[in-house]
Design a protein around this motif. Sequence first.
Motif, mmCIF file in Angstrom:
data_model
loop_
_atom_site.group_PDB
_atom_site.id
_atom_site.type_symbol
_atom_site.label_atom_id
_atom_site.label_comp_id
_atom_site.label_asym_id
_atom_site.label_seq_id
_atom_site.Cartn_x
_atom_site.Cartn_y
_atom_site.Cartn_z
ATOM 1 N N THR A 1 0.823 -1.191 0.000
ATOM 2 C CA THR A 1 0.000 0.000 0.000
ATOM 3 C C THR A 1 0.861 1.246 0.000
ATOM 4 N N PHE A 2 0.208 2.380 -0.194
ATOM 5 C CA PHE A 2 0.904 3.655 -0.141
ATOM 6 C C PHE A 2 1.609 3.826 1.204
ATOM 7 N N GLY A 3 0.988 3.336 2.269
ATOM 8 C CA GLY A 3 1.556 3.458 3.599
ATOM 9 C C GLY A 3 2.605 2.418 3.943
ATOM 10 N N GLY A 4 2.838 1.455 3.057
ATOM 11 C CA GLY A 4 3.890 0.485 3.273
ATOM 12 C C GLY A 4 3.457 -0.866 3.807
ATOM 13 N N THR A 5 2.166 -1.121 3.890
ATOM 14 C CA THR A 5 1.684 -2.425 4.322
ATOM 15 C C THR A 5 1.794 -3.412 3.170
ATOM 16 N N SER A 6 2.461 -4.530 3.404
ATOM 17 C CA SER A 6 2.714 -5.496 2.342
ATOM 18 C C SER A 6 2.017 -6.823 2.587
ATOM 19 N N ASN A 7 1.751 -7.527 1.509
ATOM 20 C CA ASN A 7 1.203 -8.873 1.542
ATOM 21 C C ASN A 7 1.950 -9.723 0.528
ATOM 22 N N TYR A 8 2.143 -11.004 0.862
ATOM 23 C CA TYR A 8 2.896 -11.902 0.009
ATOM 24 C C TYR A 8 2.158 -13.202 -0.218
ATOM 25 N N ALA A 9 2.358 -13.763 -1.400
ATOM 26 C CA ALA A 9 1.926 -15.124 -1.630
ATOM 27 C C ALA A 9 2.754 -16.059 -0.768
ATOM 28 N N ASP A 10 2.135 -17.139 -0.313
ATOM 29 C CA ASP A 10 2.832 -18.077 0.553
ATOM 30 C C ASP A 10 4.077 -18.653 -0.125
ATOM 31 N N SER A 11 4.032 -18.789 -1.429
ATOM 32 C CA SER A 11 5.130 -19.400 -2.157
ATOM 33 C C SER A 11 6.401 -18.559 -2.169
ATOM 34 N N VAL A 12 6.281 -17.271 -1.890
ATOM 35 C CA VAL A 12 7.444 -16.388 -1.938
ATOM 36 C C VAL A 12 7.782 -15.767 -0.597
ATOM 37 N N LYS A 13 6.931 -15.937 0.384
ATOM 38 C CA LYS A 13 7.166 -15.332 1.691
ATOM 39 C C LYS A 13 8.486 -15.831 2.277
ATOM 40 N N GLY A 14 9.271 -14.903 2.766
ATOM 41 C CA GLY A 14 10.567 -15.230 3.318
ATOM 42 C C GLY A 14 11.692 -15.161 2.316
ATOM 43 N N ARG A 15 11.357 -15.115 1.030
ATOM 44 C CA ARG A 15 12.371 -15.040 -0.015
ATOM 45 C C ARG A 15 12.311 -13.731 -0.792
ATOM 46 N N PHE A 16 11.107 -13.202 -0.973
ATOM 47 C CA PHE A 16 10.913 -11.967 -1.725
ATOM 48 C C PHE A 16 10.551 -10.836 -0.775
ATOM 49 N N THR A 17 10.955 -9.629 -1.132
ATOM 50 C CA THR A 17 10.607 -8.445 -0.371
ATOM 51 C C THR A 17 10.124 -7.357 -1.315
ATOM 52 N N ILE A 18 8.930 -6.839 -1.058
ATOM 53 C CA ILE A 18 8.403 -5.738 -1.851
ATOM 54 C C ILE A 18 8.607 -4.437 -1.083
ATOM 55 N N SER A 19 8.923 -3.390 -1.804
ATOM 56 C CA SER A 19 9.107 -2.085 -1.195
ATOM 57 C C SER A 19 8.713 -1.021 -2.204
ATOM 58 N N ARG A 20 8.595 0.214 -1.741
ATOM 59 C CA ARG A 20 8.247 1.292 -2.658
ATOM 60 C C ARG A 20 8.865 2.603 -2.220
ATOM 61 N N ASP A 21 9.025 3.475 -3.181
ATOM 62 C CA ASP A 21 9.510 4.822 -2.967
ATOM 63 C C ASP A 21 8.405 5.743 -3.450
ATOM 64 N N ASN A 22 7.651 6.290 -2.522
ATOM 65 C CA ASN A 22 6.498 7.097 -2.895
ATOM 66 C C ASN A 22 6.893 8.370 -3.639
ATOM 67 N N ALA A 23 8.045 8.925 -3.308
ATOM 68 C CA ALA A 23 8.498 10.128 -3.989
ATOM 69 C C ALA A 23 8.745 9.872 -5.464
ATOM 70 N N LYS A 24 9.126 8.647 -5.802
ATOM 71 C CA LYS A 24 9.392 8.278 -7.186
ATOM 72 C C LYS A 24 8.257 7.491 -7.824
#
Length: 118
Positions: free
Chosen positions: A52-75
């Motif tokens: 989300t815009f505020g940084g709350t993330s959700n992951y598929a079970d198949s990738v949890k612990g291996r993948f990390t999502i992040s964002r730069d709101n300014a960009k």
Amino acid sequence: QVQLVESGGGLVQAGGSLRLSCAASGSTGSKNTMGWYRQAPGSQRELVATITFGGTSNYADSVKGRFTISRDNAKDTVYLQMSSLKPEDTAVYYCNLHKMWPEGGDYWGQGTQVTVSA
């Protein structure tokens, strides 16, 4: 309109890492949610991760612990750091942007190929 430009896909050996980027431009909306989806050959498109815009993330079970999502709101850019890659991660990865109410709307990138060799 919204434009999504993806980068970072490629070929990597099992156990390796890749970082995908997706830069959004245009009328991206207020407090949008961005995410990554993927589609492997012969399979349906599936959700990988959202943030989300505020940084709350959700992951598929198949990738949890291996993948990390992040964002730069300014960009208006979302990233997917992929580690400990497996051959089953091989797919076309698509960037998604969802505009929150009241704007509404879903937008997709062109897709970027990720291939993990055994």
